[in-house]
Design a protein around this motif. Structure first.
Motif, short mmCIF file in Angstrom:
data_model
loop_
_atom_site.label_atom_id
_atom_site.label_comp_id
_atom_site.label_asym_id
_atom_site.label_seq_id
_atom_site.Cartn_x
_atom_site.Cartn_y
_atom_site.Cartn_z
N TYR A 1 0.80 -1.22 0.00
CA TYR A 1 0.00 0.00 0.00
C TYR A 1 0.84 1.28 0.00
CZ TYR A 1 -3.89 -3.11 0.48
OH TYR A 1 -4.81 -4.08 0.24
N LEU A 2 1.92 1.31 0.74
CA LEU A 2 2.78 2.50 0.74
C LEU A 2 3.40 2.74 -0.64
CD1 LEU A 2 3.60 4.76 2.63
CD2 LEU A 2 5.57 3.40 3.31
N PRO A 3 3.92 1.72 -1.32
CA PRO A 3 4.41 1.96 -2.69
C PRO A 3 3.30 2.41 -3.66
CG PRO A 3 5.35 -0.07 -1.84
CD PRO A 3 4.31 0.38 -0.85
N LEU B 1 -8.83 3.18 0.51
CA LEU B 1 -9.61 2.80 1.69
C LEU B 1 -8.92 1.67 2.47
CD1 LEU B 1 -13.24 3.09 0.29
CD2 LEU B 1 -12.02 4.70 1.77
N GLU B 2 -8.37 0.70 1.76
CA GLU B 2 -7.64 -0.37 2.44
C GLU B 2 -6.38 0.18 3.11
OE1 GLU B 2 -6.95 -3.80 -0.01
OE2 GLU B 2 -9.08 -4.04 -0.45
N ALA C 1 -3.44 1.78 7.91
CA ALA C 1 -2.74 2.84 8.64
C ALA C 1 -3.33 2.99 10.04
CB ALA C 1 -2.85 4.16 7.87
N LYS C 2 -4.64 2.88 10.13
CA LYS C 2 -5.30 3.01 11.43
C LYS C 2 -4.92 1.85 12.35
CE LYS C 2 -9.84 3.79 13.45
NZ LYS C 2 -11.28 3.92 13.18
N THR C 3 -4.94 0.62 11.84
CA THR C 3 -4.65 -0.54 12.70
C THR C 3 -3.17 -0.64 13.07
OG1 THR C 3 -4.37 -2.05 10.83
CG2 THR C 3 -6.56 -1.91 11.82
N ILE D 1 0.79 7.13 10.05
CA ILE D 1 0.06 8.31 9.58
C ILE D 1 -0.71 7.96 8.30
CG2 ILE D 1 0.31 10.66 8.68
CD1 ILE D 1 2.83 10.89 10.42
N ASP D 2 -1.96 8.38 8.25
CA ASP D 2 -2.80 8.14 7.07
C ASP D 2 -2.44 9.17 5.99
OD1 ASP D 2 -4.76 7.46 5.28
OD2 ASP D 2 -6.37 8.46 6.38
#
Length: 194
Positions: A50-52, A169-170, A175-177, A181-182
């Motif tokens: 997700y970060l990439p 959204l994923e 990021a929350k779990t 930082i979102d």
């Protein structure tokens, strides 16, 4: 007799308390361990997939997040860097498929649907390649032609938007779990859903 009954009863209660304490301790330890594994797996998913993807979207899309702009920018970068691999492969699809073990089934489904659209775009780009002069100042025409293709096929823009929304959204949920930082809010705001 009553003294031996009390002794037996105390021994049984002590044994039950000891066994219960061991069982509860084991259960609590197992839950803590499973939670740590879950957090570690989520951190790895976020870091490797997700970060990439977020980084890719920020690099490609300085303004509105739209299918036409994404494809046009990709083609312009491929032309300017002479990167044939980038010209023939969509970086979103490549990144998701190369890290498919970290993707959810929903993300993979949307990626496959988008891949079909991206492949149609590659065919379209080959068809218009000769009509757009290969000069940096003329490459803006490519975005116009890609947007015309997207308008002729209303599913193109919808499929792209659904994929991007799924990614963001994923990513936001991970990021929350994981407590990072979102980074998705500016991208969600920039998504062109018109």
């Amino acid at each position: 007799m009553s003294g031996s009954l009390v002794t037996i009863l105390c021994t049984v209660i002590t044994a039950l308390v000891s066994v219960s304490a061991i069982f509860i301790s084991n259960l609590v330890g197992q839950r803590i361990y499973m939670k740590q594994i879950s957090i570690t797996n989520n951190q790895e998913r976020y870091k490797k997939l997700y970060l990439p993807l977020i980084h890719l979207l920020y690099n490609y899309l300085p303004g509105k997040l739209s299918y036409g702009l994404f494809q046009s920018t990709r083609q312009n970068i491929a032309f300017l860097t002479r990167d044939k691999k980038l010209q023939n492969r969509d970086p979103l699809v490549s990144l998701i498929m190369e890290n498919s073990e970290f993707a959810t089934p929903d993300l993979l489904t949307k990626c496959i649907a988008y891949s079909r659209v991206a492949n149609n775009n590659l065919i379209f780009n080959e068809l218009i390649g000769d009509s757009v002069e290969n000069k940096p100042d003329k490459l803006g025409n490519r975005e116009k032609l890609i947007n015309e293709l997207a308008e002729k096929s209303p599913n193109t823009r919808r499929i792209f938007n659904e994929l991007i929304q799924q990614i963001l959204l994923e990513s936001r949920a991970l990021a929350k779990t994981t407590g990072v930082i979102d980074l998705t809010e500016p991208l969600l705001e920039a998504l062109d859903v018109d």
